[in-house]
Design a protein around this motif. Structure first.
Motif, PDB file in Angstrom:
ATOM      1  N   LYS B  40      60.703 -32.732 -58.485  1.00 56.60           N
ATOM      2  CA  LYS B  40      59.771 -33.687 -57.881  1.00 56.60           C
ATOM      3  C   LYS B  40      58.323 -33.188 -57.943  1.00 56.60           C
ATOM      4  CE  LYS B  40      61.781 -33.581 -53.797  1.00 56.60           C
ATOM      5  NZ  LYS B  40      62.831 -32.583 -54.030  1.00 56.60           N
ATOM      6  N   THR B  41      58.131 -31.957 -57.497  1.00 54.95           N
ATOM      7  CA  THR B  41      56.780 -31.407 -57.496  1.00 54.95           C
ATOM      8  C   THR B  41      56.243 -31.296 -58.918  1.00 54.95           C
ATOM      9  OG1 THR B  41      57.250 -30.191 -55.475  1.00 54.95           O
ATOM     10  CG2 THR B  41      55.396 -29.434 -56.766  1.00 54.95           C
ATOM     11  N   VAL B  42      57.098 -30.857 -59.823  1.00 60.54           N
ATOM     12  CA  VAL B  42      56.661 -30.717 -61.211  1.00 60.54           C
ATOM     13  C   VAL B  42      56.244 -32.079 -61.781  1.00 60.54           C
ATOM     14  CG1 VAL B  42      57.392 -30.079 -63.543  1.00 60.54           C
ATOM     15  CG2 VAL B  42      58.018 -28.642 -61.608  1.00 60.54           C
ATOM     16  N   PHE B  84      49.234 -31.533 -51.285  1.00 63.53           N
ATOM     17  CA  PHE B  84      50.129 -30.527 -51.852  1.00 63.53           C
ATOM     18  C   PHE B  84      51.220 -30.172 -50.860  1.00 63.53           C
ATOM     19  CE2 PHE B  84      46.505 -30.248 -54.512  1.00 63.53           C
ATOM     20  CZ  PHE B  84      46.992 -29.842 -55.741  1.00 63.53           C
ATOM     21  N   GLN B  85      52.337 -29.720 -51.416  1.00 62.52           N
ATOM     22  CA  GLN B  85      53.474 -29.390 -50.565  1.00 62.52           C
ATOM     23  C   GLN B  85      53.088 -28.362 -49.502  1.00 62.52           C
ATOM     24  OE1 GLN B  85      57.003 -28.777 -52.857  1.00 62.52           O
ATOM     25  NE2 GLN B  85      58.332 -28.700 -51.089  1.00 62.52           N
ATOM     26  N   GLY B  86      52.252 -27.389 -49.901  1.00 64.64           N
ATOM     27  CA  GLY B  86      51.838 -26.369 -48.936  1.00 64.64           C
ATOM     28  C   GLY B  86      50.540 -26.673 -48.208  1.00 64.64           C
ATOM     29  N   ASP B 162      53.021 -34.834 -51.744  1.00 61.16           N
ATOM     30  CA  ASP B 162      54.210 -34.015 -51.947  1.00 61.16           C
ATOM     31  C   ASP B 162      54.776 -33.645 -50.585  1.00 61.16           C
ATOM     32  OD1 ASP B 162      56.187 -32.551 -53.056  1.00 61.16           O
ATOM     33  OD2 ASP B 162      54.876 -31.250 -54.241  1.00 61.16           O
ATOM     34  N   GLU B 163      55.846 -34.301 -50.202  1.00 62.36           N
ATOM     35  CA  GLU B 163      56.510 -34.069 -48.922  1.00 62.36           C
ATOM     36  C   GLU B 163      55.545 -34.121 -47.745  1.00 62.36           C
ATOM     37  OE1 GLU B 163      59.585 -31.330 -49.000  1.00 62.36           O
ATOM     38  OE2 GLU B 163      60.129 -31.920 -51.017  1.00 62.36           O
ATOM     39  N   PRO B 164      55.019 -35.312 -47.461  1.00 65.27           N
ATOM     40  CA  PRO B 164      54.035 -35.436 -46.382  1.00 65.27           C
ATOM     41  C   PRO B 164      54.618 -35.122 -45.016  1.00 65.27           C
ATOM     42  CG  PRO B 164      54.692 -37.601 -47.176  1.00 65.27           C
ATOM     43  CD  PRO B 164      55.272 -36.602 -48.114  1.00 65.27           C
TER      44      PRO B 164
HETATM   45 MG   LIG Z   1      58.561 -29.742 -54.230  1.00 64.36          MG
END
Ligand SMILES: [Mg+2]
Ligand SMILES: Nc1ncnc2c1ncn2[C@@H]1O[C@H](COP(=O)(O)OP(=O)(O)OP(=O)(O)O)[C@@H](O)[C@H]1O
Lengths: 249, 254
Positions: B40-42, B84-86, B162-164
């Motif tokens: 997913k992130t990619v 971003f995820q992080g 990305d994954e809020p």
């Molecule tokens: Mg991810």
């Protein structure tokens, strides 16, 4: 990044520099960053530069005094020798090597951390040239401020020499002053400042290169900051040789 | 609309995205779901050009992004808001400066206007009175919300999250989900959200794609999810007991 050859890195380094010196998105923002870096990289280095300079000046004076313990040589030569070594070599190269350690590791770890925590990606996604925004102000700040550090180092270094010389009775104040004015060549200062500007560019750009291209996690950030210090020191020594040959002979 | 055409991406010979084609529609919340490590992130990073893809095309409103030079990419990227995820907050800036950064960089607003906008965005993510805190002083969920505020501060045309709501409590999670859905509809944004949270899927999912080991294994709407017989997706969805019950009760009604 590690196992690739020298030419790979040199090529990638120059491509990075091309990106660094692209036209800024907004000059006022870059200028603010520049002022911040003047403080981070320059003003915050005043203390360490002063300390090493005063000790350097003192040690050079004692060593010279020890070496010319010959009644036929006039004592003021101690002043001459201390002055020349400080102006020619110590306040530019020595200070640059110390700063390459301090400034280099701080730049590499700052950029490396920004890389692995995706802060650099975040800048890119906003449409900011991350290399320009993050690196150009650092390089320019060091190139502008380091000459001032070198001048301060010269003054402090020579004062350190005078202080230790008179305190240990190897030379009187009059003789020392006579010495530092004797056959004084102002070009030595110019030569030293030219070297400083080049070294400033080398230490900031190489450290930025290693920080900017970190891949992985905090372990790699640490490694690349070590590498930044080692390689910028080696390149500084190399350019010291080249510049000395070009400017002094 | 963002079109992804036959995108393949591999890392050191390992294929992570395998010939993925999908259209993300404008004014809709498009969801990418899939297990951890499914790509997913990619996919999200490939869309915005943070990963160079091996083959395929990415089109932003029919403009080919893949073959653009750096300067043109920058113009498109100014229209993208990305979470971003992080989080990827700037460590050396406080909350207010983080959210203000895109405004400082790309607008000629006065400081007063910028602060108004910053406070509005922070209010959207339910984060008031945190303006002067630094990222190191925030909780994980707070960081995420600041990052969302930053992503929407410039009124983006494309919003990629990305994954809020990973790491958020169910209440805040709901707030964030409805915020994303609201601004998507209000400003007619093309929104893509990565998630493995089935609650979000039920809340905001309009168009859903399911990635499995880099392959687009299923595509549909949230209604379709309960009807499909696609084994990959039912395995994924019904790993939660709650949804097993929903499915049973639905089947009874039918
Ligand atoms: Mg991810
Ligand atoms: N920079 C990279 N280099 C090499 N492999 C990578 C890189 N980024 C991701 N991968 C690999 O790609 C695969 C997909 O990763 P990705 O981050 O897209 O997963 P994800 O679906 O986002 O998972 P999660 O839900 O846990 O965030 C993983 O197997 C990962 O190991």
């Amino acid at each position: 990044m590690i196992k690739r050859g020298l030419f790979f890195h040199i090529g990638k380094y120059f491509l990075l520099m091309k990106k660094v010196f692209a036209k800024p998105e907004k000059h006022s923002i870059y200028y603010q960053q520049f002022l911040k870096e003047i403080e981070n990289l320059g003003v915050n280095s005043l203390g360490i530069v002063a300390i090493i300079s005063i000790f350097m000046g003192a040690v050079i004076t004692i060593q010279t005094a020890y070496n010319i313990e010959n009644p036929l040589l006039p004592t003021y030569l101690i002043g001459v020798a201390a002055r020349d070594s400080i102006l020619l070599e110590f306040s530019s190269t020595m200070v640059a090597l110390i700063l390459a350690g301090k400034v280099g590791s701080s730049i590499a770890s700052e950029l490396g951390t920004m890389r692995v925590t995706e802060q650099i990606d975040a800048l890119e996604i906003m449409g900011v040239n991350s290399a320009g925004y993050l690196i150009m102000p650092k390089i320019l700040a060091a190139m502008v401020f380091n000459p001032l550090l070198t001048l301060i180092s010269m003054v402090v270094g020579i004062s350190g020499g005078w202080a230790i010389g008179t305190l240990t009775d190897v030379i009187t104040t009059q003789e020392f002053i006579l010495g530092i004015r004797y056959a004084f060549i102002p070009y030595y200062i110019t030569y030293s400042l030219i070297k400083t500007v080049v070294f400033a560019f080398i230490m900031t750009s190489i450290a930025s290169y290693y920080g900017y291209y970190v891949e992985g996690g905090s372990l790699e950030v640490g490694r690349s900051s070590t590498r930044a210090v080692v390689y910028s020191s080696v390149v500084i020594l190399l350019f010291n040789l080249i510049l000395t040959k070009l400017l002094l002979s | 609309m963002i079109e992804v055409k036959n995108v393949t991406k591999s890392f050191a010979g390992r294929v992570v995205l395998d010939n993925v084609s999908v259209n993300f529609e404008q004014g809709k919340t498009n969801l990418i779901i899939g297990q951890s490590g499914s790509g997913k992130t990619v996919l999200l990073k490939s869309i915005v050009g943070l990963h160079d893809i091996d083959s395929g095309e990415i089109l932003f409103d029919e403009i080919d992004f893949t073959r653009m030079n750096f300067a043109d990419k920058k113009e498109i990227r100014k229209e993208i808001g990305m979470l971003f995820q992080g989080g990827a907050l700037f460590d050396s800036s406080n909350v207010e400066e983080n959210v203000r950064f895109p405004l400082d960089m790309f607008t000629e607003m006065s400081l007063h206007e910028k602060l108004d906008r910053v406070n509005f965005c922070l209010k959207c993510v339910k984060l008031e009175n945190a303006n002067k805190l630094y990222p190191s002083e925030l909780s994980g969920g707070m960081k995420k919300r600041v990052a969302i505020a930053r992503a929407i501060s410039l009124n983006p045309k494309y919003l990629l999250c990305d994954e809020p709501n990973s790491g958020l409590d169910p209440m805040t999670s709901l707030v964030i989900d409805s915020l994303i859905k609201e601004i998507t509809e209000e400003f007619n944004i093309t929104t893509i959200v990565n998630t493995h949270d089935m609650n979000s899927v039920m809340e905001i999912g309009e168009k859903i794609i399911f990635l499995k080991e880099g392959i687009l294994a299923w595509e549909g709407t949230k209604k379709d999810i309960f009807k499909t017989d696609n084994e990959a997706i039912t395995d994924f969805v019904y790993s939660s007991n709650l949804f097993k019950k929903i499915r049973k009760s639905q089947n009874k009604e039918d």
